[in-house]
Design an enzyme around this catalytic site. Structure first.
Site, PDB file in Angstrom:
ATOM      1  N   SER A 113      -9.447  -0.198   5.221  1.00 55.64           N
ATOM      2  CA  SER A 113      -8.590   0.241   4.128  1.00 55.64           C
ATOM      3  C   SER A 113      -7.150   0.309   4.635  1.00 55.64           C
ATOM      4  O   SER A 113      -6.642  -0.680   5.159  1.00 55.64           O
ATOM      5  CB  SER A 113      -9.101   1.576   3.577  1.00 55.64           C
ATOM      6  OG  SER A 113      -8.478   1.905   2.361  1.00 55.64           O
ATOM      7  N   TRP A 114      -6.459   1.466   4.498  1.00 54.90           N
ATOM      8  CA  TRP A 114      -5.138   1.585   5.112  1.00 54.90           C
ATOM      9  C   TRP A 114      -5.205   1.271   6.601  1.00 54.90           C
ATOM     10  O   TRP A 114      -4.257   0.719   7.172  1.00 54.90           O
ATOM     11  CB  TRP A 114      -4.549   2.981   4.899  1.00 54.90           C
ATOM     12  CG  TRP A 114      -3.531   3.336   5.940  1.00 54.90           C
ATOM     13  CD1 TRP A 114      -3.687   4.187   6.997  1.00 54.90           C
ATOM     14  CD2 TRP A 114      -2.201   2.796   6.064  1.00 54.90           C
ATOM     15  NE1 TRP A 114      -2.544   4.226   7.768  1.00 54.90           N
ATOM     16  CE2 TRP A 114      -1.618   3.371   7.219  1.00 54.90           C
ATOM     17  CE3 TRP A 114      -1.461   1.886   5.316  1.00 54.90           C
ATOM     18  CZ2 TRP A 114      -0.328   3.080   7.637  1.00 54.90           C
ATOM     19  CZ3 TRP A 114      -0.160   1.576   5.741  1.00 54.90           C
ATOM     20  CH2 TRP A 114       0.392   2.166   6.880  1.00 54.90           C
TER      21      TRP A 114
END
Length: 316
Positions: A113-114
Protein backbone atom coordinates in the site's frame (compact mmCIF):
# COMPACT_ATOMS: atom_id res chain seq x y z
CA UNK A 1 -5.28 -27.64 -5.65
CA UNK A 2 -2.14 -26.22 -4.08
CA UNK A 3 -2.67 -25.35 -0.43
CA UNK A 4 -2.50 -21.62 0.25
CA UNK A 5 0.47 -20.49 2.28
CA UNK A 6 -0.09 -18.41 5.40
CA UNK A 7 1.89 -16.55 8.04
CA UNK A 8 4.85 -18.15 9.78
CA UNK A 9 4.35 -18.86 13.51
CA UNK A 10 4.41 -15.92 15.92
CA UNK A 11 7.88 -14.70 16.81
CA UNK A 12 9.33 -12.14 19.20
CA UNK A 13 11.99 -9.63 18.13
CA UNK A 14 15.58 -10.24 19.20
CA UNK A 15 16.17 -6.47 19.44
CA UNK A 16 14.00 -3.38 19.72
CA UNK A 17 14.64 0.26 20.46
CA UNK A 18 14.22 3.90 19.54
CA UNK A 19 16.37 5.70 16.98
CA UNK A 20 16.67 9.48 17.18
CA UNK A 21 16.39 10.64 13.57
CA UNK A 22 16.53 14.35 14.33
CA UNK A 23 13.91 17.04 13.79
CA UNK A 24 12.39 16.11 17.16
CA UNK A 25 11.45 12.60 15.94
CA UNK A 26 12.40 9.21 17.34
CA UNK A 27 11.33 6.06 15.51
CA UNK A 28 10.62 2.70 17.10
CA UNK A 29 12.27 -0.30 15.43
CA UNK A 30 12.41 -4.05 15.88
CA UNK A 31 14.64 -6.76 14.46
CA UNK A 32 13.38 -10.31 14.23
CA UNK A 33 14.38 -13.62 12.71
CA UNK A 34 17.99 -14.84 12.71
CA UNK A 35 20.81 -12.36 13.43
CA UNK A 36 23.11 -12.40 10.44
CA UNK A 37 20.40 -13.80 8.17
CA UNK A 38 19.31 -12.30 4.87
CA UNK A 39 18.62 -8.60 5.55
CA UNK A 40 15.15 -7.23 4.82
CA UNK A 41 13.18 -4.14 5.81
CA UNK A 42 9.39 -4.01 6.08
CA UNK A 43 7.62 -0.74 5.17
CA UNK A 44 4.10 -0.44 6.56
CA UNK A 45 1.13 1.29 5.01
CA UNK A 46 -0.88 4.38 5.72
CA UNK A 47 1.06 6.63 5.84
CA UNK A 48 0.57 6.54 9.59
CA UNK A 49 -0.47 2.93 10.00
CA UNK A 50 2.44 1.53 11.97
CA UNK A 51 3.46 -2.12 11.83
CA UNK A 52 2.03 -5.08 13.74
CA UNK A 53 3.45 -8.25 15.24
CA UNK A 54 1.94 -10.23 12.36
CA UNK A 55 4.15 -8.40 9.88
CA UNK A 56 7.16 -10.21 11.38
CA UNK A 57 5.52 -13.42 10.23
CA UNK A 58 5.74 -12.64 6.52
CA UNK A 59 9.36 -13.85 6.52
CA UNK A 60 10.93 -17.24 7.29
CA UNK A 61 12.66 -16.51 10.62
CA UNK A 62 15.28 -19.18 9.96
CA UNK A 63 16.36 -17.35 6.81
CA UNK A 64 15.80 -13.64 7.37
CA UNK A 65 16.96 -10.86 9.65
CA UNK A 66 14.03 -8.43 9.33
CA UNK A 67 13.92 -4.79 10.40
CA UNK A 68 10.47 -3.32 11.03
CA UNK A 69 9.88 0.25 12.13
CA UNK A 70 7.06 2.67 12.83
CA UNK A 71 7.42 5.61 10.46
CA UNK A 72 7.53 9.13 11.87
CA UNK A 73 4.58 10.05 14.07
CA UNK A 74 2.82 6.69 14.25
CA UNK A 75 2.83 3.44 16.20
CA UNK A 76 5.35 3.69 19.00
CA UNK A 77 7.37 6.45 17.33
CA UNK A 78 7.30 9.92 18.82
CA UNK A 79 5.84 12.51 18.76
CA UNK A 80 2.52 10.75 18.21
CA UNK A 81 0.67 12.09 15.14
CA UNK A 82 3.43 14.67 14.58
CA UNK A 83 3.44 16.32 11.15
CA UNK A 84 6.49 18.57 11.36
CA UNK A 85 9.52 17.27 9.41
CA UNK A 86 7.39 14.35 8.24
CA UNK A 87 7.67 13.86 4.48
CA UNK A 88 8.44 11.06 2.05
CA UNK A 89 12.06 12.18 1.85
CA UNK A 90 12.47 12.25 5.62
CA UNK A 91 11.28 8.62 5.62
CA UNK A 92 13.66 7.65 2.81
CA UNK A 93 16.50 9.12 4.88
CA UNK A 94 15.27 7.19 7.96
CA UNK A 95 15.44 3.91 6.03
CA UNK A 96 19.05 4.69 5.14
CA UNK A 97 19.84 5.50 8.78
CA UNK A 98 18.52 2.10 9.82
CA UNK A 99 20.44 0.29 7.07
CA UNK A 100 23.66 1.98 8.08
CA UNK A 101 23.05 1.37 11.79
CA UNK A 102 22.72 -2.37 11.22
CA UNK A 103 25.58 -2.58 8.75
CA UNK A 104 23.76 -3.91 5.69
CA UNK A 105 25.31 -3.17 2.31
CA UNK A 106 21.99 -4.06 0.69
CA UNK A 107 18.64 -5.35 1.86
CA UNK A 108 15.38 -6.67 0.57
CA UNK A 109 12.67 -4.01 0.65
CA UNK A 110 9.07 -5.15 1.26
CA UNK A 111 6.29 -2.55 1.08
CA UNK A 112 2.52 -2.74 0.87
CA UNK A 113 0.00 0.00 0.00
CA UNK A 114 1.66 3.29 1.06
CA UNK A 115 4.61 1.05 1.90
CA UNK A 116 4.87 0.26 -1.83
CA UNK A 117 4.99 4.00 -2.57
CA UNK A 118 7.77 4.48 -0.03
CA UNK A 119 9.58 1.37 -1.27
CA UNK A 120 9.57 2.72 -4.82
CA UNK A 121 10.76 6.15 -3.67
CA UNK A 122 13.58 4.53 -1.69
CA UNK A 123 14.58 2.05 -4.40
CA UNK A 124 14.59 4.70 -7.12
CA UNK A 125 16.74 6.94 -4.90
CA UNK A 126 19.11 4.21 -3.64
CA UNK A 127 18.92 1.33 -6.16
CA UNK A 128 22.40 0.17 -5.18
CA UNK A 129 21.09 -0.56 -1.66
CA UNK A 130 18.20 -2.81 -2.72
CA UNK A 131 18.79 -6.52 -3.22
CA UNK A 132 15.16 -7.30 -4.10
CA UNK A 133 11.85 -5.47 -4.03
CA UNK A 134 8.47 -6.94 -3.01
CA UNK A 135 5.46 -4.69 -3.57
CA UNK A 136 1.86 -5.35 -2.54
CA UNK A 137 -1.15 -3.17 -3.33
CA UNK A 138 0.82 -0.79 -5.53
CA UNK A 139 0.12 2.90 -5.01
CA UNK A 140 2.00 5.43 -7.14
CA UNK A 141 0.24 8.42 -5.57
CA UNK A 142 -0.89 10.25 -8.68
CA UNK A 143 -3.79 12.70 -8.75
CA UNK A 144 -5.88 10.06 -10.50
CA UNK A 145 -5.41 7.63 -7.62
CA UNK A 146 -6.26 10.28 -5.02
CA UNK A 147 -9.38 11.33 -6.92
CA UNK A 148 -10.50 7.71 -7.31
CA UNK A 149 -10.49 7.18 -3.55
CA UNK A 150 -11.42 10.61 -2.23
CA UNK A 151 -13.69 12.05 -4.92
CA UNK A 152 -15.38 9.72 -7.43
CA UNK A 153 -14.76 6.03 -7.84
CA UNK A 154 -14.80 4.02 -4.65
CA UNK A 155 -17.68 6.24 -3.52
CA UNK A 156 -19.79 4.54 -6.19
CA UNK A 157 -18.94 1.08 -4.84
CA UNK A 158 -19.47 1.93 -1.17
CA UNK A 159 -22.18 4.64 -1.07
CA UNK A 160 -23.14 3.80 2.52
CA UNK A 161 -19.55 3.99 3.75
CA UNK A 162 -18.95 7.13 1.67
CA UNK A 163 -21.84 8.85 3.45
CA UNK A 164 -20.09 8.17 6.76
CA UNK A 165 -16.81 9.50 5.36
CA UNK A 166 -18.50 12.75 4.30
CA UNK A 167 -20.41 13.21 7.55
CA UNK A 168 -17.86 15.57 9.21
CA UNK A 169 -17.95 17.81 6.10
CA UNK A 170 -20.93 20.16 6.29
CA UNK A 171 -20.87 22.16 3.07
CA UNK A 172 -20.94 21.33 -0.63
CA UNK A 173 -17.61 23.11 -1.02
CA UNK A 174 -15.99 20.89 1.64
CA UNK A 175 -17.47 17.75 0.10
CA UNK A 176 -16.14 18.72 -3.32
CA UNK A 177 -12.56 18.62 -1.96
CA UNK A 178 -12.53 16.21 1.01
CA UNK A 179 -8.74 16.03 1.39
CA UNK A 180 -8.45 19.81 1.89
CA UNK A 181 -11.54 19.95 4.11
CA UNK A 182 -10.26 17.13 6.31
CA UNK A 183 -6.90 18.85 6.61
CA UNK A 184 -8.58 21.86 8.22
CA UNK A 185 -10.34 19.59 10.71
CA UNK A 186 -7.34 17.38 11.46
CA UNK A 187 -5.00 20.31 12.08
CA UNK A 188 -7.53 22.54 13.84
CA UNK A 189 -7.83 23.50 17.50
CA UNK A 190 -11.16 21.76 18.19
CA UNK A 191 -9.99 18.46 19.71
CA UNK A 192 -13.43 16.82 19.61
CA UNK A 193 -13.90 17.70 15.94
CA UNK A 194 -10.35 16.52 15.22
CA UNK A 195 -10.96 13.11 16.79
CA UNK A 196 -14.35 12.68 15.07
CA UNK A 197 -12.77 13.52 11.73
CA UNK A 198 -9.86 11.16 12.38
CA UNK A 199 -12.22 8.28 13.10
CA UNK A 200 -14.36 8.97 10.02
CA UNK A 201 -11.27 9.15 7.78
CA UNK A 202 -9.79 5.98 9.26
CA UNK A 203 -13.04 3.97 9.22
CA UNK A 204 -13.53 4.80 5.53
CA UNK A 205 -10.25 3.07 4.78
CA UNK A 206 -10.87 0.15 7.12
CA UNK A 207 -14.26 -0.41 5.47
CA UNK A 208 -12.93 -0.61 1.92
CA UNK A 209 -9.66 -2.55 2.01
CA UNK A 210 -11.01 -6.11 2.19
CA UNK A 211 -13.12 -7.96 -0.34
CA UNK A 212 -15.54 -8.99 2.42
CA UNK A 213 -16.20 -7.10 5.67
CA UNK A 214 -13.72 -7.80 8.47
CA UNK A 215 -15.14 -6.53 11.80
CA UNK A 216 -11.95 -7.23 13.76
CA UNK A 217 -9.82 -5.26 11.33
CA UNK A 218 -12.34 -2.40 11.26
CA UNK A 219 -12.31 -2.17 15.05
CA UNK A 220 -8.61 -1.32 14.92
CA UNK A 221 -9.23 1.52 12.47
CA UNK A 222 -11.96 2.90 14.75
CA UNK A 223 -9.66 3.13 17.78
CA UNK A 224 -9.18 6.82 18.57
CA UNK A 225 -5.44 6.70 19.35
CA UNK A 226 -4.70 4.79 16.15
CA UNK A 227 -7.08 6.86 14.04
CA UNK A 228 -5.59 10.18 15.10
CA UNK A 229 -2.11 9.34 13.82
CA UNK A 230 -3.40 7.42 10.82
CA UNK A 231 -5.75 10.15 9.60
CA UNK A 232 -3.53 13.15 10.37
CA UNK A 233 -0.43 11.69 8.76
CA UNK A 234 -2.18 10.14 5.77
CA UNK A 235 -4.10 13.33 5.05
CA UNK A 236 -0.89 15.37 5.49
CA UNK A 237 0.88 13.25 2.90
CA UNK A 238 -2.00 13.18 0.43
CA UNK A 239 -2.65 16.92 0.74
CA UNK A 240 0.99 17.45 -0.27
CA UNK A 241 0.97 14.68 -2.91
CA UNK A 242 3.68 13.01 -0.84
CA UNK A 243 6.18 15.61 -2.09
CA UNK A 244 6.35 13.74 -5.40
CA UNK A 245 6.08 15.15 -8.88
CA UNK A 246 3.03 13.91 -10.76
CA UNK A 247 3.82 10.47 -12.20
CA UNK A 248 7.34 10.49 -10.73
CA UNK A 249 7.44 6.90 -9.50
CA UNK A 250 6.37 5.41 -12.82
CA UNK A 251 8.56 7.88 -14.73
CA UNK A 252 11.63 6.78 -12.78
CA UNK A 253 10.88 3.05 -12.78
CA UNK A 254 13.81 2.59 -15.18
CA UNK A 255 16.04 3.02 -12.12
CA UNK A 256 14.79 -0.36 -10.88
CA UNK A 257 16.43 -2.16 -13.79
CA UNK A 258 18.48 -5.07 -12.50
CA UNK A 259 16.63 -5.34 -9.18
CA UNK A 260 14.73 -8.64 -8.87
CA UNK A 261 11.16 -8.02 -7.79
CA UNK A 262 7.64 -9.30 -7.22
CA UNK A 263 4.43 -7.27 -7.59
CA UNK A 264 1.30 -8.66 -5.90
CA UNK A 265 -2.05 -6.93 -6.38
CA UNK A 266 -5.68 -7.82 -5.73
CA UNK A 267 -8.03 -7.71 -8.72
CA UNK A 268 -10.66 -5.91 -6.61
CA UNK A 269 -8.34 -3.59 -4.71
CA UNK A 270 -10.50 -0.51 -4.05
CA UNK A 271 -7.97 2.02 -2.64
CA UNK A 272 -5.33 1.13 -5.23
CA UNK A 273 -6.77 0.39 -8.69
CA UNK A 274 -5.00 -2.45 -10.49
CA UNK A 275 -4.37 -0.18 -13.48
CA UNK A 276 -1.40 1.40 -11.70
CA UNK A 277 0.14 -1.91 -10.67
CA UNK A 278 -0.17 -3.00 -14.30
CA UNK A 279 1.51 0.23 -15.44
CA UNK A 280 4.40 -0.44 -13.05
CA UNK A 281 4.66 -3.99 -14.40
CA UNK A 282 4.97 -2.62 -17.94
CA UNK A 283 7.60 -0.08 -16.83
CA UNK A 284 9.54 -2.69 -14.82
CA UNK A 285 9.06 -5.95 -16.74
CA UNK A 286 11.82 -7.77 -14.84
CA UNK A 287 9.55 -8.10 -11.82
CA UNK A 288 7.13 -11.00 -11.46
CA UNK A 289 3.55 -9.77 -11.64
CA UNK A 290 0.68 -11.49 -9.84
CA UNK A 291 -2.87 -10.16 -10.13
CA UNK A 292 -4.82 -12.07 -7.51
CA UNK A 293 -8.39 -13.01 -8.33
CA UNK A 294 -11.02 -12.78 -5.60
CA UNK A 295 -8.94 -10.38 -3.50
CA UNK A 296 -9.14 -6.79 -2.33
CA UNK A 297 -6.37 -4.64 -0.92
CA UNK A 298 -5.33 -6.03 2.47
CA UNK A 299 -2.26 -8.23 2.81
CA UNK A 300 -4.41 -10.65 4.85
CA UNK A 301 -6.53 -11.59 1.81
CA UNK A 302 -5.77 -15.34 1.46
CA UNK A 303 -4.60 -15.24 -2.14
CA UNK A 304 -2.44 -12.17 -1.56
CA UNK A 305 -0.90 -13.57 1.61
CA UNK A 306 -0.10 -16.85 -0.14
CA UNK A 307 1.74 -15.06 -2.93
CA UNK A 308 3.63 -12.78 -0.50
CA UNK A 309 4.91 -15.74 1.52
CA UNK A 310 5.96 -17.45 -1.69
CA UNK A 311 7.76 -14.26 -2.70
CA UNK A 312 9.76 -13.91 0.53
CA UNK A 313 10.56 -17.62 0.42
CA UNK A 314 11.58 -17.49 -3.23
CA UNK A 315 13.81 -14.46 -2.77
CA UNK A 316 15.22 -15.70 0.53
Amino acid sequence: MTELRSLYPAIEPFESGMLDVGDGHAIYFERSGTPGGKPAVFLHGGPGGGFSANHRRLFDPACYEVTLFDQRGCGRSTPHAGLEANTTWHLVADIERLRERFGHAKWQVFGGSWGSTLALAYAETHPERVSELILRGVYTLTQGELDWYYRFGVSQMFPDKWEGFLSPLKTAEERADPVSAYRRLLTGEDEAAKLAAAKAWSIWEGSTITLLPDPALLAGFADGHYALAFARIENHYFFHHAWLEEGQLLRDAHRLKGIPGVIVHGRYDMPCPAHYAWALHKAWPEAEFHLIEGAGHAYSEPGILDRLIRATDGLG
